[in-house]
Write an enzyme that holds these catalytic residues in place. Structure first.
Site, PDB file in Angstrom:
ATOM      1  N   CYS A 142      14.438 -75.489  10.082  1.00  0.00           N
ATOM      2  CA  CYS A 142      15.809 -75.176   9.675  1.00  0.00           C
ATOM      3  C   CYS A 142      16.371 -74.082  10.582  1.00  0.00           C
ATOM      4  CB  CYS A 142      15.822 -74.696   8.227  1.00  0.00           C
ATOM      5  SG  CYS A 142      17.427 -74.070   7.703  1.00  0.00           S
ATOM      6  N   CYS A 173      18.313 -66.910   6.151  1.00  0.00           N
ATOM      7  CA  CYS A 173      18.407 -67.240   4.733  1.00  0.00           C
ATOM      8  C   CYS A 173      17.179 -66.718   3.999  1.00  0.00           C
ATOM      9  CB  CYS A 173      18.498 -68.760   4.620  1.00  0.00           C
ATOM     10  SG  CYS A 173      18.370 -69.397   2.971  1.00  0.00           S
ATOM     11  N   CYS A 177      13.708 -69.839   2.334  1.00  0.00           N
ATOM     12  CA  CYS A 177      12.404 -70.145   2.926  1.00  0.00           C
ATOM     13  C   CYS A 177      11.858 -68.901   3.613  1.00  0.00           C
ATOM     14  CB  CYS A 177      12.531 -71.243   3.974  1.00  0.00           C
ATOM     15  SG  CYS A 177      12.938 -72.845   3.276  1.00  0.00           S
ATOM     16  N   CYS A 217      20.569 -77.900   3.309  1.00  0.00           N
ATOM     17  CA  CYS A 217      19.307 -77.240   2.975  1.00  0.00           C
ATOM     18  C   CYS A 217      18.226 -78.307   2.861  1.00  0.00           C
ATOM     19  CB  CYS A 217      19.421 -76.463   1.671  1.00  0.00           C
ATOM     20  SG  CYS A 217      17.824 -75.847   1.121  1.00  0.00           S
ATOM     21  N   TYR A 245       6.734 -70.117 -25.136  1.00  0.00           N
ATOM     22  CA  TYR A 245       7.660 -70.221 -23.991  1.00  0.00           C
ATOM     23  C   TYR A 245       7.787 -71.697 -23.595  1.00  0.00           C
ATOM     24  CZ  TYR A 245       6.171 -65.325 -23.754  1.00  0.00           C
ATOM     25  OH  TYR A 245       5.833 -64.030 -24.050  1.00  0.00           O
ATOM     26  N   GLU A 299      10.402 -71.082 -28.349  1.00  0.00           N
ATOM     27  CA  GLU A 299      11.304 -70.845 -27.219  1.00  0.00           C
ATOM     28  C   GLU A 299      12.490 -70.025 -27.716  1.00  0.00           C
ATOM     29  OE1 GLU A 299      11.811 -71.587 -23.815  1.00  0.00           O
ATOM     30  OE2 GLU A 299      13.765 -70.686 -24.160  1.00  0.00           O
ATOM     31  N   ASP A 344       3.431 -69.992 -21.145  1.00  0.00           N
ATOM     32  CA  ASP A 344       4.046 -70.232 -19.833  1.00  0.00           C
ATOM     33  C   ASP A 344       5.250 -69.297 -19.712  1.00  0.00           C
ATOM     34  OD1 ASP A 344       4.970 -71.270 -17.472  1.00  0.00           O
ATOM     35  OD2 ASP A 344       5.556 -73.216 -18.295  1.00  0.00           O
ATOM     36  N   CYS A 362       3.990 -67.968 -13.099  1.00  0.00           N
ATOM     37  CA  CYS A 362       4.640 -68.062 -11.782  1.00  0.00           C
ATOM     38  C   CYS A 362       4.518 -66.741 -11.034  1.00  0.00           C
ATOM     39  CB  CYS A 362       6.089 -68.489 -11.941  1.00  0.00           C
ATOM     40  SG  CYS A 362       6.999 -67.473 -13.098  1.00  0.00           S
TER      41      CYS A 362
END
Ligand code: SAH
Length: 465
Positions: free
Chosen positions: A72, A78, A81, A158, A310, A331, A379, A406
């Site tokens: 890219c 940007c 990435c 993108c 979650y 949730e 999660d 994450c």
């Protein structure tokens, strides 16, 4: 002493959690964007902090065999990435290593490696786009923030997104520019359109467009709807009202301008209804592999009661419900819970219930009601579990706890806490859901060896009593 402006030579040895290379100079860590471990580089010191410094590559003296040409042209500008300058093998290696190091350093493990499931495709994998807007009336542009700034880098195409998303973005911009609709200016807090949010079902191909506006309407909306209808898969246009200054993208209020206000997609053999507000993993194929791993590690039988904290729109809840006797999903976002209930109904899944509450508070009150689940799956968002959630989970004391995360650092912090409550790390697996970007997903299995399988949980009827 390192000083700003100095030109130095160093060898890159490791990576930061946001994907920058690390070189040690005089015992001090210098963070270097676009650097690859093993490279000998010349750099300029740009900033000196108390415990670290930031630099910029001025020359690569010995290049890594993993260095590749960026696919890219905007990759260096940007903030999206961060790994376009290296091959995918190195990206996967460093992501697995990051998870391993976090668990070893912060959770007292001594893992020699953590297996990582690589993605099959790095292009077009995202099923969600959130474009930032910039420019002036008649000259609106859309793109992504430059790393660490709020400066928008306009982006025509993108590569992480399916082409239809950029087509949607171009049509919205054309509409704004034709009718002089002003893009939002965050400094002055003026202008109307703040973000273009697009979600596409990976299997269904259905597209939901949500415009986030600093106001209560959209000029000439019929004309925009007509032009969006030329995009294959376009199903719905929604406005999200966000008049608050700050970084939160979506507002609290949603108005459906056309279509049902949601799309559908298939995941793990189930179909899901997805609103703009609901969380849905951005990488469909990798999410399926991640959820399969979570299911395998949780080892449920049809006599088991499980808690899915979650739970979002109930993706994992419904996957677990295939094997469990009963699953309760928790949730905090009402719209996601509505979607979750609807998703259970449309898939004919009857052994689930959903609770709209904070996960920690819900776990605490389930404890008080006497629930003793056989397994808990969590999660949480990046910040990990709250102290209350850890306490309540520890007291609910399920023999098996599966943690999807994450953020390896908050995961490792929580694993360390759960270990003080008698849990042991039984397995850790990383999944690359975000090729070319800094994030990595992990699923770990924690077990409590001394707990006998409780017999309280699996009765008939509502788990909520
Ligand atoms: N398990 C789901 C969603 C994971 S994302 C999936 O894989 O699709 C994390 C979810 O936690 C989001 O839906 C978010 O709205 C929800 N959430 C955030 N804070 C919460 C809290 N304090 N209590 C309960 N849910 C929360």
């Amino acid at each position: 002493m390192i000083e700003k402006g100095q030109i130095l030579e160093a060898v890159v040895t490791d990576y930061t959690s946001d994907g920058r290379g690390i070189a040690k100079i005089d015992g001090q860590a210098v963070f270097l964007p676009n650097a690859i471990a093993g490279e000998r580089v010349r750099l300029r010191i740009e900033h000196v902090g108390k415990t670290w410094a930031a630099g910029k590559l001025t020359e690569i003296l010995e290049s890594s065999p993993h260095r590749v040409n960026r696919a890219c042209p905007l990759a260096k500008l940007c903030g999206g990435c961060v790994f376009q300058h290296m091959d995918y093998a190195e990206e996967c290696r460093l992501k697995a290593e990051r998870v391993r190091q976090a668990l070893n350093r912060l959770a007292g493990e001594s893992l020699e490696s953590v297996p990582l499931t690589a993605a099959r495709d790095w292009q077009g994998y995202r099923n969600k786009a959130q474009y930032q807007l910039t420019g002036r009336p008649g000259h609106a542009q859309a793109g992504f923030f430059r790393a660490g700034t709020h400066q928008v880098v306009p982006c025509a195409r993108c590569l992480l997104l399916p082409e239809e998303m950029d087509r949607v973005k171009d049509l919205v911009l054309a509409h704004m520019n034709r009718y002089q609709i002003p893009p939002y200016d965050e400094t002055a807090h003026t202008g109307l359109v703040r973000h273009i949010f697009v979600r596409k079902g990976a299997v269904s191909g259905q597209i939901l467009v949500c415009l986030v506006v600093n106001g209560h309407g959209l000029p000439k909306k019929e004309a925009l709807i007509a032009s969006l209808k030329t995009v294959p898969g376009f199903r719905s246009l929604v406005l999200s009202v966000n008049e608050k200054p700050g970084n939160t993208i979506l507002g609290e209020e949603f108005w459906t301008l056309w279509g049902p206000g949601y799309i559908e997609d298939a995941l793990c053999g189930l179909t899901f209804r997805l609103s703009a507000r609901s969380f849905y993993q951005v990488n469909h194929d990798q999410a399926q592999r991640l959820y399969q791993a979570a299911l395998d590690l949780t080892e449920l039988t049809n006599r088991d009661t499980a808690l899915d904290l979650y739970c979002g729109v109930g993706t994992i809840t419904l996957v677990l419900a295939r094997q469990a006797g009963k699953v309760l999903g928790v949730e905090v976002i009402p719209q996601a819970v509505e979607d979750a209930r609807e998703n259970a109904a449309r898939n004919g899944v009857q052994n689930v219930e959903f609770l709209c509450r904070d996960a920690g508070a819900a776990a605490q009150s389930l404890l008080e009601q006497g629930l003793r689940p056989d397994a808990i799956v969590v999660d949480p968002p990046r910040k990990g579990l709250s102290g209350e959630a850890v306490q309540a989970i520890a007291q609910l004391a399920p023999p098996r706890l599966t943690y999807i995360s994450c953020d390896p650092a908050t995961l490792a912090r929580d694993v360390a806490l759960l270990k003080t409550h008698g849990y042991r790390l039984a397995a850790a697996r990383a999944f690359d859901l975000f090729p070319r970007c800094a994030h990595v997903e992990t699923v770990v299995s924690l077990i409590k060896p001394e707990v006998l399988k409780p017999c309280l949980a699996s009765g008939a009827g509502s788990i909520l009593g």
